[in-house]
Scaffold this motif. Structure first.
Motif, PDB file in Angstrom:
ATOM      1  N   ASN A 128     -81.040   8.381-133.950  1.00  0.00           N
ATOM      2  CA  ASN A 128     -80.128   7.749-134.850  1.00  0.00           C
ATOM      3  C   ASN A 128     -79.313   8.962-135.941  1.00  0.00           C
ATOM      4  O   ASN A 128     -78.233   9.012-136.165  1.00  0.00           O
ATOM      5  CB  ASN A 128     -80.766   6.669-135.672  1.00  0.00           C
ATOM      6  N   ARG A 129     -80.247   9.715-136.576  1.00  0.00           N
ATOM      7  CA  ARG A 129     -79.841  10.856-137.303  1.00  0.00           C
ATOM      8  C   ARG A 129     -78.969  11.780-136.608  1.00  0.00           C
ATOM      9  O   ARG A 129     -77.964  12.213-137.299  1.00  0.00           O
ATOM     10  CB  ARG A 129     -81.031  11.457-138.155  1.00  0.00           C
ATOM     11  N   GLY A 130     -79.354  12.128-135.355  1.00  0.00           N
ATOM     12  CA  GLY A 130     -78.520  12.867-134.499  1.00  0.00           C
ATOM     13  C   GLY A 130     -77.247  12.470-134.341  1.00  0.00           C
ATOM     14  O   GLY A 130     -76.015  13.036-134.207  1.00  0.00           O
ATOM     15  N   ASN A 131     -77.207  11.048-134.003  1.00  0.00           N
ATOM     16  CA  ASN A 131     -76.013  10.391-133.686  1.00  0.00           C
ATOM     17  C   ASN A 131     -74.985  10.555-134.754  1.00  0.00           C
ATOM     18  O   ASN A 131     -73.883  10.780-134.783  1.00  0.00           O
ATOM     19  CB  ASN A 131     -76.221   9.128-133.110  1.00  0.00           C
ATOM     20  N   LEU A 132     -75.509  10.041-135.860  1.00  0.00           N
ATOM     21  CA  LEU A 132     -74.772   9.945-137.343  1.00  0.00           C
ATOM     22  C   LEU A 132     -74.321  11.511-137.518  1.00  0.00           C
ATOM     23  O   LEU A 132     -73.261  11.451-138.084  1.00  0.00           O
ATOM     24  CB  LEU A 132     -75.627   9.535-138.644  1.00  0.00           C
ATOM     25  N   LEU A 133     -75.206  12.409-137.407  1.00  0.00           N
ATOM     26  CA  LEU A 133     -74.373  13.835-137.692  1.00  0.00           C
ATOM     27  C   LEU A 133     -73.378  14.100-136.701  1.00  0.00           C
ATOM     28  O   LEU A 133     -72.461  14.556-137.144  1.00  0.00           O
ATOM     29  CB  LEU A 133     -75.685  14.710-137.427  1.00  0.00           C
ATOM     30  N   ASN A 134     -73.495  13.639-135.353  1.00  0.00           N
ATOM     31  CA  ASN A 134     -72.232  13.936-134.435  1.00  0.00           C
ATOM     32  C   ASN A 134     -71.103  13.360-135.230  1.00  0.00           C
ATOM     33  O   ASN A 134     -69.946  13.701-134.815  1.00  0.00           O
ATOM     34  CB  ASN A 134     -72.651  13.682-132.986  1.00  0.00           C
ATOM     35  N   GLN A 135     -71.265  11.779-135.324  1.00  0.00           N
ATOM     36  CA  GLN A 135     -70.318  11.325-135.660  1.00  0.00           C
ATOM     37  C   GLN A 135     -69.361  11.960-137.101  1.00  0.00           C
ATOM     38  O   GLN A 135     -68.094  11.781-137.145  1.00  0.00           O
ATOM     39  CB  GLN A 135     -70.777   9.777-136.071  1.00  0.00           C
ATOM     40  N   LEU A 136     -70.424  12.194-137.884  1.00  0.00           N
ATOM     41  CA  LEU A 136     -69.809  12.964-139.213  1.00  0.00           C
ATOM     42  C   LEU A 136     -69.113  14.147-138.790  1.00  0.00           C
ATOM     43  O   LEU A 136     -67.842  14.451-139.283  1.00  0.00           O
ATOM     44  CB  LEU A 136     -71.020  13.336-139.920  1.00  0.00           C
ATOM     45  N   GLN A 137     -69.565  15.184-137.827  1.00  0.00           N
ATOM     46  CA  GLN A 137     -68.988  16.181-137.433  1.00  0.00           C
ATOM     47  C   GLN A 137     -67.514  15.737-136.605  1.00  0.00           C
ATOM     48  O   GLN A 137     -66.551  16.704-136.994  1.00  0.00           O
ATOM     49  CB  GLN A 137     -69.854  16.991-136.351  1.00  0.00           C
ATOM     50  N   GLN A 138     -67.784  14.918-136.157  1.00  0.00           N
ATOM     51  CA  GLN A 138     -66.383  14.337-135.215  1.00  0.00           C
ATOM     52  C   GLN A 138     -65.355  13.951-136.282  1.00  0.00           C
ATOM     53  O   GLN A 138     -64.198  14.173-136.214  1.00  0.00           O
ATOM     54  CB  GLN A 138     -66.548  13.376-134.348  1.00  0.00           C
ATOM     55  N   MET A 139     -65.766  13.187-137.183  1.00  0.00           N
ATOM     56  CA  MET A 139     -64.858  12.701-138.401  1.00  0.00           C
ATOM     57  C   MET A 139     -64.168  14.049-139.065  1.00  0.00           C
ATOM     58  O   MET A 139     -63.022  13.914-139.345  1.00  0.00           O
ATOM     59  CB  MET A 139     -65.734  11.792-139.316  1.00  0.00           C
ATOM     60  N   GLN A 140     -65.056  14.787-139.334  1.00  0.00           N
ATOM     61  CA  GLN A 140     -64.558  16.183-140.098  1.00  0.00           C
ATOM     62  C   GLN A 140     -63.580  16.917-139.169  1.00  0.00           C
ATOM     63  O   GLN A 140     -62.442  17.219-139.754  1.00  0.00           O
ATOM     64  CB  GLN A 140     -65.768  16.931-140.516  1.00  0.00           C
ATOM     65  N   SER A 141     -63.872  16.748-137.889  1.00  0.00           N
ATOM     66  CA  SER A 141     -62.786  17.476-137.157  1.00  0.00           C
ATOM     67  C   SER A 141     -61.497  16.737-136.844  1.00  0.00           C
ATOM     68  O   SER A 141     -60.406  17.092-137.064  1.00  0.00           O
ATOM     69  CB  SER A 141     -63.513  17.585-135.636  1.00  0.00           C
ATOM     70  N   GLN A 142     -61.606  15.352-136.863  1.00  0.00           N
ATOM     71  CA  GLN A 142     -60.438  14.635-136.946  1.00  0.00           C
ATOM     72  C   GLN A 142     -59.724  14.826-138.165  1.00  0.00           C
ATOM     73  O   GLN A 142     -58.499  14.789-138.502  1.00  0.00           O
ATOM     74  CB  GLN A 142     -60.733  13.311-136.726  1.00  0.00           C
ATOM     75  N   MET A 143     -60.246  14.681-139.359  1.00  0.00           N
ATOM     76  CA  MET A 143     -59.609  14.885-140.768  1.00  0.00           C
ATOM     77  C   MET A 143     -58.998  16.008-140.729  1.00  0.00           C
ATOM     78  O   MET A 143     -57.956  16.364-141.318  1.00  0.00           O
ATOM     79  CB  MET A 143     -60.796  14.900-141.617  1.00  0.00           C
ATOM     80  N   ARG A 144     -59.647  17.466-140.023  1.00  0.00           N
ATOM     81  CA  ARG A 144     -58.932  18.725-140.219  1.00  0.00           C
ATOM     82  C   ARG A 144     -57.682  18.587-139.222  1.00  0.00           C
ATOM     83  O   ARG A 144     -56.651  19.300-139.566  1.00  0.00           O
ATOM     84  CB  ARG A 144     -59.786  19.730-139.548  1.00  0.00           C
ATOM     85  N   ASP A 145     -57.822  17.902-138.171  1.00  0.00           N
ATOM     86  CA  ASP A 145     -56.555  17.687-137.338  1.00  0.00           C
ATOM     87  C   ASP A 145     -55.356  17.020-137.951  1.00  0.00           C
ATOM     88  O   ASP A 145     -54.367  17.264-137.829  1.00  0.00           O
ATOM     89  CB  ASP A 145     -57.006  17.102-135.818  1.00  0.00           C
ATOM     90  N   MET A 146     -55.852  15.957-138.749  1.00  0.00           N
ATOM     91  CA  MET A 146     -54.745  15.188-139.468  1.00  0.00           C
ATOM     92  C   MET A 146     -54.100  15.989-140.464  1.00  0.00           C
ATOM     93  O   MET A 146     -52.918  15.748-140.657  1.00  0.00           O
ATOM     94  CB  MET A 146     -55.466  13.780-139.912  1.00  0.00           C
ATOM     95  N   GLN A 147     -55.025  16.881-141.078  1.00  0.00           N
ATOM     96  CA  GLN A 147     -54.577  17.577-142.198  1.00  0.00           C
ATOM     97  C   GLN A 147     -53.240  18.620-141.663  1.00  0.00           C
ATOM     98  O   GLN A 147     -52.313  18.726-142.224  1.00  0.00           O
ATOM     99  CB  GLN A 147     -55.664  18.418-142.774  1.00  0.00           C
ATOM    100  N   GLY A 148     -53.729  19.025-140.337  1.00  0.00           N
ATOM    101  CA  GLY A 148     -52.715  19.863-139.863  1.00  0.00           C
ATOM    102  C   GLY A 148     -51.766  19.290-139.255  1.00  0.00           C
ATOM    103  O   GLY A 148     -50.513  20.174-139.626  1.00  0.00           O
ATOM    104  N   GLN A 149     -51.777  18.169-138.876  1.00  0.00           N
ATOM    105  CA  GLN A 149     -50.449  17.306-138.381  1.00  0.00           C
ATOM    106  C   GLN A 149     -49.590  16.720-139.668  1.00  0.00           C
ATOM    107  O   GLN A 149     -48.569  17.068-139.598  1.00  0.00           O
ATOM    108  CB  GLN A 149     -50.960  15.841-137.685  1.00  0.00           C
ATOM    109  N   ILE A 150     -50.394  16.429-140.915  1.00  0.00           N
ATOM    110  CA  ILE A 150     -49.516  16.142-141.939  1.00  0.00           C
ATOM    111  C   ILE A 150     -48.836  17.473-142.432  1.00  0.00           C
ATOM    112  O   ILE A 150     -47.422  17.486-142.959  1.00  0.00           O
ATOM    113  CB  ILE A 150     -50.602  15.675-143.045  1.00  0.00           C
ATOM    114  N   GLU A 151     -49.330  18.720-142.634  1.00  0.00           N
ATOM    115  CA  GLU A 151     -48.727  19.966-142.640  1.00  0.00           C
ATOM    116  C   GLU A 151     -47.538  20.338-141.972  1.00  0.00           C
ATOM    117  O   GLU A 151     -46.579  20.553-142.369  1.00  0.00           O
ATOM    118  CB  GLU A 151     -49.738  20.999-142.896  1.00  0.00           C
ATOM    119  N   GLU A 152     -47.762  19.827-140.669  1.00  0.00           N
ATOM    120  CA  GLU A 152     -46.895  20.389-139.600  1.00  0.00           C
ATOM    121  C   GLU A 152     -45.548  19.210-139.981  1.00  0.00           C
ATOM    122  O   GLU A 152     -44.360  19.586-139.947  1.00  0.00           O
ATOM    123  CB  GLU A 152     -47.200  20.075-138.464  1.00  0.00           C
TER     124      GLU A 152
END
Length: 288
Positions: free
Chosen positions: A55-79
């Motif tokens: 469960n902790r591993g799944n939560l960590l993966n979800q957190l990493q995915q959310m961070q990646s999505q946030m970075r992508d969204m930030q790049g899209q906002i800047e664009e």
């Protein structure tokens, strides 16, 4: 008497032996059940621990995915912010271009009042001019002869036709019909290669191709403007969009060099601010 006591003792001893045997028989069974229960409990605890780790591993993966999505969204906002800024700058450039063309037309009308006056037909005046042309006149040296009236009229008509063709292509560009606008600007350039609006036509031709992600053809249009019309007002913007096109084609080194050239050649132009902002965002991108 003694015999009876002996029998009783024997019976008691036999019962005691039987009880002892039973206790000895039950003791291993109880001892065997107890370690198995403990092993089951340990196994259950280990399974729970593994489940918690998963469960902790799944939560960590979800957190990493959310961070990646946030970075992508930030790049899209800047664009998107960059595109909004680009549209604003493009609108300002369009209005500036329109004002300059109106100013040139007003100057041309003031310098050549005769063609403007002759735009409205006058049958009486035409008849008088025809009679005057047929009347005999004294000969005059060729150098003193006035220019033929048809030459200014043809020049004015050509300018009007060129302006109309340019405006038609420009309206298509503003309406988002980039196919029609690119076709219109190409025809304008082919038909009026020496017109004052030809440099602008090359720029908007490149913009039409850039908007449709045809970056290679856009690069050719921007480069032609920069090589043939380096003093054009559109030169800074053409160099900026040249750099953008190179970056879109994954030519990062060439695009970066072009944007730096914008800063060096046109430090006071608005294109320099956009180039600096794009370079800043490039420097913040992770290296793959």
């Amino acid at each position: 008497m003694v015999f009876r006591l002996a029998n009783r003792f024997t019976a008691s001893f036999g019962m005691a032996g039987a009880l002892a045997s039973a206790m000895l028989f039950m003791a291993p069974a109880h001892a065997q059940d107890s370690p198995m229960s403990l092993a089951d409990r340990v196994a259950r605890l280990e399974q729970q621990a593994q489940s918690q780790d998963q469960n902790r591993g799944n939560l960590l993966n979800q957190l990493q995915q959310m961070q990646s999505q946030m970075r992508d969204m930030q790049g899209q906002i800047e664009e998107l912010q960059h595109q909004v800024q680009q549209l604003q700058d493009q609108g300002k450039a369009q209005y500036t271009d329109l004002d300059s063309r109106i100013g040139r037309l007003e100057k041309g009308a003031g310098a050549n009042p005769a063609p403007a006056a002759s735009a409205s037909p006058d049958p009486a005046g035409s008849a008088a001019m025809a009679n005057a042309a047929t009347a005999p006149t004294p000969a005059a040296p060729a150098a003193m002869m006035p220019p033929a009236p048809s030459a200014p009229a043809e020049s004015a008509a050509q300018k009007a036709a060129a302006l109309n063709a340019y405006n038609t292509a420009f309206k298509s560009l503003r309406a988002g019909d980039y196919v029609s606008s690119s076709r219109g600007f190409r025809e304008f350039i082919q038909k009026y290669p020496d017109d004052a609006l030809t440099p602008n036509a090359f720029y908007w031709l490149g913009e039409s191709y850039y908007a449709t992600t045809n970056y290679q053809v856009a690069v050719e249009a921007f480069r032609h403007l920069l090589s043939q019309y380096p003093q054009s007002d559109k030169a800074p913007d053409a160099m900026l969009k040249l750099g953008y096109s190179q970056l879109e084609m994954k030519q990062t080194d060439a695009g970066t060099a072009t944007l730096k050239s914008v800063l060096a050649k046109y430090p006071n132009a608005n294109a320099a601010k956009l180039a600096q902002e794009r370079l800043r965002r490039l420097s913040q991108q992770p290296v793959h």
